[in-house]
Design a protein around this motif. Structure first.
Motif, short mmCIF file in Angstrom:
data_model
loop_
_atom_site.label_atom_id
_atom_site.label_comp_id
_atom_site.label_asym_id
_atom_site.label_seq_id
_atom_site.Cartn_x
_atom_site.Cartn_y
_atom_site.Cartn_z
N ARG A 50 0.82 -1.20 0.00
CA ARG A 50 0.00 0.00 0.00
C ARG A 50 0.85 1.25 0.00
NH1 ARG A 50 -5.34 -1.24 2.49
NH2 ARG A 50 -5.65 -3.29 1.67
N LYS A 51 0.47 2.18 -0.86
CA LYS A 51 1.13 3.48 -0.92
C LYS A 51 0.19 4.51 -0.31
CE LYS A 51 4.76 2.21 -3.39
NZ LYS A 51 6.12 2.30 -2.93
N TYR A 52 0.69 5.25 0.66
CA TYR A 52 -0.15 6.20 1.37
C TYR A 52 0.12 7.63 0.90
CZ TYR A 52 -1.31 2.28 4.32
OH TYR A 52 -1.76 1.08 4.77
N GLN A 110 2.06 7.24 6.92
CA GLN A 110 1.64 5.87 6.64
C GLN A 110 0.20 5.58 7.02
OE1 GLN A 110 3.65 3.21 5.20
NE2 GLN A 110 4.70 4.99 4.42
N GLU A 153 3.84 10.55 4.55
CA GLU A 153 4.82 9.72 5.25
C GLU A 153 4.27 9.15 6.55
OE1 GLU A 153 7.84 8.85 3.99
OE2 GLU A 153 7.02 9.84 2.24
N GLU A 185 -1.13 -1.87 -10.42
CA GLU A 185 -1.50 -0.76 -9.53
C GLU A 185 -3.01 -0.57 -9.54
OE1 GLU A 185 0.62 2.83 -10.23
OE2 GLU A 185 2.58 1.88 -10.02
#
Ligand SMILES: [Zn+2]
Length: 78
Positions: free
Chosen positions: A2-4, A9, A7, A25
């Motif tokens: 997972r990309k938040y 997270q 930073e 993706e």
């Protein structure tokens, strides 16, 4: 995976999800994913060799289908 959106997270909304198996993706608009995702967040416990490890991964729907197609006993569905 997972990309938040920042930073910090996990306190932030998911921006995109990447299938750990094929790398596809899957975008998430305002935290709402645009297609189905199979998400695992599992903490191993004793007596496993992985005791104490937390494993996380995401699969797109087609990779989920490929994985479960290898099961000897099919997934139970309702
Ligand atoms: Zn995939």
């Amino acid at each position: 995976m997972r990309k938040y959106s920042s930073e910090q997270q996990e306190k932030q909304m998911v921006k995109k999800i990447i299938c750990n198996r094929c790398g596809k993706e899957i975008s998430a608009e305002n935290g709402i994913r645009t297609e189905g995702v199979f998400s695992v967040d599992f903490r191993w416990e004793y007596p496993a060799d992985k005791d104490g490890e937390r494993h996380q991964f995401d699969l797109c729907e087609s990779c989920y289908d490929r994985m479960t197609a290898e099961f000897v006993v099919p997934v139970e569905m309702e």
